[in-house]
Design a protein around this motif. Structure first.
Motif, PDB file in Angstrom:
ATOM      1  N   ILE A 131     -35.435 -66.072  54.116  1.00  0.00           N
ATOM      2  CA  ILE A 131     -34.356 -65.860  53.456  1.00  0.00           C
ATOM      3  C   ILE A 131     -33.544 -65.106  53.930  1.00  0.00           C
ATOM      4  N   VAL A 132     -33.728 -63.963  54.399  1.00  0.00           N
ATOM      5  CA  VAL A 132     -32.409 -62.824  55.121  1.00  0.00           C
ATOM      6  C   VAL A 132     -30.780 -63.674  56.063  1.00  0.00           C
ATOM      7  N   ARG A 133     -31.688 -65.245  56.157  1.00  0.00           N
ATOM      8  CA  ARG A 133     -30.646 -65.615  56.472  1.00  0.00           C
ATOM      9  C   ARG A 133     -29.375 -66.885  55.746  1.00  0.00           C
ATOM     10  N   ILE A 134     -30.518 -67.221  54.886  1.00  0.00           N
ATOM     11  CA  ILE A 134     -29.817 -67.548  53.077  1.00  0.00           C
ATOM     12  C   ILE A 134     -29.257 -66.422  53.201  1.00  0.00           C
ATOM     13  N   LEU A 135     -29.444 -65.659  52.533  1.00  0.00           N
ATOM     14  CA  LEU A 135     -28.875 -64.383  51.862  1.00  0.00           C
ATOM     15  C   LEU A 135     -27.291 -63.425  52.828  1.00  0.00           C
ATOM     16  N   SER A 136     -27.644 -63.469  53.823  1.00  0.00           N
ATOM     17  CA  SER A 136     -26.611 -63.326  54.753  1.00  0.00           C
ATOM     18  C   SER A 136     -24.995 -63.967  54.747  1.00  0.00           C
ATOM     19  N   ALA A 137     -25.367 -65.239  53.579  1.00  0.00           N
ATOM     20  CA  ALA A 137     -24.175 -66.561  53.662  1.00  0.00           C
ATOM     21  C   ALA A 137     -23.922 -65.868  52.676  1.00  0.00           C
ATOM     22  N   GLY A 138     -24.525 -65.066  51.919  1.00  0.00           N
ATOM     23  CA  GLY A 138     -23.645 -64.706  50.838  1.00  0.00           C
ATOM     24  C   GLY A 138     -24.635 -65.652  49.211  1.00  0.00           C
ATOM     25  N   ILE A 139     -25.870 -66.567  49.851  1.00  0.00           N
ATOM     26  CA  ILE A 139     -26.145 -67.479  49.136  1.00  0.00           C
ATOM     27  C   ILE A 139     -27.605 -66.537  48.098  1.00  0.00           C
ATOM     28  N   PRO A 140     -27.739 -66.488  46.802  1.00  0.00           N
ATOM     29  CA  PRO A 140     -28.706 -66.078  46.082  1.00  0.00           C
ATOM     30  C   PRO A 140     -29.935 -66.545  45.974  1.00  0.00           C
ATOM     31  N   VAL A 141     -31.224 -65.537  45.959  1.00  0.00           N
ATOM     32  CA  VAL A 141     -32.983 -66.525  46.313  1.00  0.00           C
ATOM     33  C   VAL A 141     -33.239 -65.673  45.859  1.00  0.00           C
ATOM     34  N   MET A 142     -34.055 -66.345  44.824  1.00  0.00           N
ATOM     35  CA  MET A 142     -36.002 -66.169  44.443  1.00  0.00           C
ATOM     36  C   MET A 142     -36.829 -66.433  45.010  1.00  0.00           C
ATOM     37  N   GLY A 143     -37.278 -66.207  45.074  1.00  0.00           N
ATOM     38  CA  GLY A 143     -38.670 -66.382  46.218  1.00  0.00           C
ATOM     39  C   GLY A 143     -39.866 -66.576  44.511  1.00  0.00           C
ATOM     40  N   HIS A 144     -41.025 -66.779  45.135  1.00  0.00           N
ATOM     41  CA  HIS A 144     -41.821 -67.771  44.939  1.00  0.00           C
ATOM     42  C   HIS A 144     -43.585 -67.358  45.524  1.00  0.00           C
ATOM     43  N   LEU A 145     -44.595 -66.676  44.887  1.00  0.00           N
ATOM     44  CA  LEU A 145     -45.719 -66.211  45.186  1.00  0.00           C
ATOM     45  C   LEU A 145     -46.708 -66.803  44.263  1.00  0.00           C
ATOM     46  N   GLY A 146     -48.027 -66.242  45.071  1.00  0.00           N
ATOM     47  CA  GLY A 146     -48.966 -67.036  44.306  1.00  0.00           C
ATOM     48  C   GLY A 146     -49.417 -68.042  44.727  1.00  0.00           C
ATOM     49  N   LEU A 147     -49.464 -69.253  43.831  1.00  0.00           N
ATOM     50  CA  LEU A 147     -49.984 -70.798  43.723  1.00  0.00           C
ATOM     51  C   LEU A 147     -48.789 -71.696  44.047  1.00  0.00           C
ATOM     52  N   THR A 148     -48.299 -71.616  45.689  1.00  0.00           N
ATOM     53  CA  THR A 148     -47.113 -72.497  46.165  1.00  0.00           C
ATOM     54  C   THR A 148     -47.737 -73.411  46.247  1.00  0.00           C
ATOM     55  N   PRO A 149     -47.215 -74.912  45.349  1.00  0.00           N
ATOM     56  CA  PRO A 149     -47.303 -75.817  45.583  1.00  0.00           C
ATOM     57  C   PRO A 149     -46.683 -76.683  46.224  1.00  0.00           C
ATOM     58  N   GLN A 150     -46.186 -76.172  47.496  1.00  0.00           N
ATOM     59  CA  GLN A 150     -45.423 -77.237  48.912  1.00  0.00           C
ATOM     60  C   GLN A 150     -47.299 -76.826  50.115  1.00  0.00           C
ATOM     61  N   SER A 151     -48.353 -75.547  49.707  1.00  0.00           N
ATOM     62  CA  SER A 151     -49.208 -75.575  50.302  1.00  0.00           C
ATOM     63  C   SER A 151     -50.249 -76.252  50.123  1.00  0.00           C
ATOM     64  N   ILE A 152     -50.253 -76.987  49.098  1.00  0.00           N
ATOM     65  CA  ILE A 152     -51.259 -77.304  48.127  1.00  0.00           C
ATOM     66  C   ILE A 152     -51.778 -78.264  49.732  1.00  0.00           C
ATOM     67  N   TYR A 153     -51.999 -78.273  50.328  1.00  0.00           N
ATOM     68  CA  TYR A 153     -52.487 -79.124  51.718  1.00  0.00           C
ATOM     69  C   TYR A 153     -53.144 -78.164  52.020  1.00  0.00           C
ATOM     70  N   LYS A 154     -52.784 -76.591  52.662  1.00  0.00           N
ATOM     71  CA  LYS A 154     -53.639 -75.769  52.840  1.00  0.00           C
ATOM     72  C   LYS A 154     -54.805 -75.068  52.261  1.00  0.00           C
ATOM     73  N   PHE A 155     -53.771 -75.375  50.782  1.00  0.00           N
ATOM     74  CA  PHE A 155     -55.416 -74.723  50.766  1.00  0.00           C
ATOM     75  C   PHE A 155     -56.332 -75.115  49.323  1.00  0.00           C
ATOM     76  N   GLY A 156     -55.231 -76.781  49.599  1.00  0.00           N
ATOM     77  CA  GLY A 156     -56.274 -77.746  49.002  1.00  0.00           C
ATOM     78  C   GLY A 156     -57.303 -77.949  47.169  1.00  0.00           C
ATOM     79  N   THR A 157     -56.193 -76.996  47.034  1.00  0.00           N
ATOM     80  CA  THR A 157     -57.022 -76.388  45.652  1.00  0.00           C
ATOM     81  C   THR A 157     -55.184 -76.218  44.739  1.00  0.00           C
TER      82      THR A 157
END
Length: 271
Positions: A131-157
């Protein structure tokens, strides 16, 4: 005078102002030109070109298979249609985790090739460096917390996250970190409403909820779910504002019937 010149483009600063004034932020996803034109014209502030395109556009079971190239294709189409909303593009799975150089490359490609206005990525402290690296290039970043669908296999649900105090405390810490490093907003997905309220009050950036209750600074839904094009997906947090599935099915059936009965095209519809 055309009303077009009165349309103020939404920026990350606009969203900050809306939070300050206590005005809610409306967000929806879009993945193609025609849909994005309608969504933008109807007045939402943020259009997310979500990696949910993996599910609703490509028919995959998870968001994992979609690539940076796929995301650029969808984002290009959306950007061409939009004249007012802020267009945020998801960094897909595997394009930023564990390697901040790769994360920056992915973000730069998406911004340059699609013309999008910002990127979104999932996770907290474990992706801070990216995130810090992308922001340092001047690109706005939005975060995403809670259920993070890309981690589905880690949570399993896909169940609600952060019901336990330990995970809740960690989520608040992560939200504060995203705020401190300079993200312009954060999506909170499928967490208890009271936790979303605590997060919203403890950060200066707008929180956008999906299945996170009414206290967030804004809300987002997948446009195909909200319009009732999809019938299969019925989570508790979804409100269907139309039943396009039935309308479209009827239209296609009637068209088919008219073709078969030679009713279409008639004389007026012929040259």
């Amino acid at each position: 005078m055309s009303t077009h010149s009165e349309i103020k483009r939404i920026t990350t600063h606009t969203l900050q102002e809306l939070k300050r004034k206590g005005e809610k932020i409306a967000c929806l996803t879009s993945y193609d030109y025609s849909m994005a034109k309608i969504v933008d014209g109807a007045g939402v502030e943020v259009i997310l070109v979500g990696d949910s395109a993996s599910n609703v556009m490509a028919g995959h079971e998870t968001t994992l298979p979609i690539t940076v190239d796929n995301m650029i294709y969808h984002a290009q189409a959306v950007v061409k249609a939009v004249s007012r909303a802020l267009v945020v593009v998801d960094l897909p799975f595997g394009s930023y985790q564990g390697n901040s150089e790769e994360a920056l490359r992915s973000a730069i490609r998406i911004m340059k090739e699609s013309g999008g206005h910002a990127v979104k990525l999932e996770g907290g402290i474990e992706v801070k460096e990216s995130i810090v690296r992308i922001l340092s290039a001047g690109i706005p970043v939005m975060g995403h917390l809670g259920l993070t669908p890309q981690s589905i296999y880690k949570f399993g649900t896909y169940a609600v996250r952060a019901k336990e105090e330990e995970e809740a405390a960690q989520l608040i810490e992560n939200a504060k970190m995203l705020d401190e490093v300079g993200c312009f907003g954060v999506v909170l997905e499928k967490i208890p409403a009271d936790l979303a309220k605590r997060v919203t009050e403890s950060v200066s950036i707008p929180t956008i909820g999906i299945g996170a209750g009414p206290h967030c600074d804004g809300q987002i839904l997948v446009v195909h779910d909200m319009l009732g094009i999809n019938k299969e997906f019925s989570p508790r947090f979804l409100r269907r504002y139309a039943d396009l599935h039935s309308i479209m099915t009827d239209a296609v059936r009637n068209y088919t019937k008219d073709v078969k009965s030679s009713d279409f095209p008639n004389e007026k519809e012929s040259y």
